[in-house]
Design a protein around this motif. Structure first.
Motif: not given
Length: 200
Positions: A6-14, A46-64
């Motif tokens: 399950p943890s590997r599947r969660v990581r792959a989904d993420a 994707l749900a907005r919460a999913t994006v915010h979970r992956r990237f806490s801010s716009r700056i974090a997204l630009l850095d990625a």
């Protein structure tokens, strides 16, 4: 027992979600550099919460986005074999790859954070090798790199059909030719590269 844990599947989904977000961000921000994370979430499906979970801010997204592009620049330097290939060949091959990235990453290429020390060092090494091979006479590799990057920006911004671009069916090839010739000429080499063959 077969199957992923399950943890590997969660990581792959993420990882898949993150890739979708970055792809959507590149497309949306190329059209509107001020687009919100919400718009990017919608474009990614994707749900907005999913994006915010992956990237806490716009700056974090630009850095990625910058980090992703930097990795591709480093891979390009490796594929162009800037350390070992004949330097004119490496310059041409690298330039082809960079123009491809400018097409596929129209927003991220504007992020100076993508030009990490590893990328800058690879470019500097290439210009040292070009000088040592006699293709250019300029002695400061950081200056050579700055000239190349400035010319890259200008050549990329030329409108299709510009008289500066050679008449050819392949527009990217015409831009590569113009950038390589202009860079060599600006750095004290021969613009047509006749002083050194691609295999020297």
């Amino acid at each position: 027992m077969g199957g992923d844990s399950p943890s590997r599947r969660v990581r792959a989904d993420a990882e898949r979600s993150t890739a979708r977000i970055l792809e959507a961000a590149e497309a949306v921000l190329a059209v509107d550099a001020n687009a919100s994370l919400e718009r990017i979430a919608d474009a990614a499906g994707l749900a907005r919460a999913t994006v915010h979970r992956r990237f806490s801010s716009r700056i974090a997204l630009l850095d990625a986005l910058a980090e992703q592009l930097s990795e591709r620049y480093v891979a390009g330097l490796s594929q162009a074999k800037v350390k070992t290939a004949p330097p004119l060949f490496a310059l041409r091959r690298l330039t082809e790859m960079v123009f491809d990235l400018k097409v596929s990453h129209r927003f991220a290429v504007q992020l100076t954070a993508a030009l990490t020390p590893a990328v800058l060092d690879g470019l500097d090494l290439l210009f040292v090798r070009l000088r040592d091979a006699g293709a250019i006479t300029a002695v400061d590799p950081s200056w050579c790199r700055r000239v190349y990057l400035a010319l890259l920006h200008e050549v990329n911004d030329l409108p299709a059909g510009s008289p500066a671009l050679a008449a050819t069916a392949d527009e990217i090839e015409a831009r590569v030719d113009l950038l390589v010739r202009t860079t060599l000429g600006a750095l004290g080499g021969t613009p047509d590269g006749s002083a050194l063959s691609l295999t020297d």
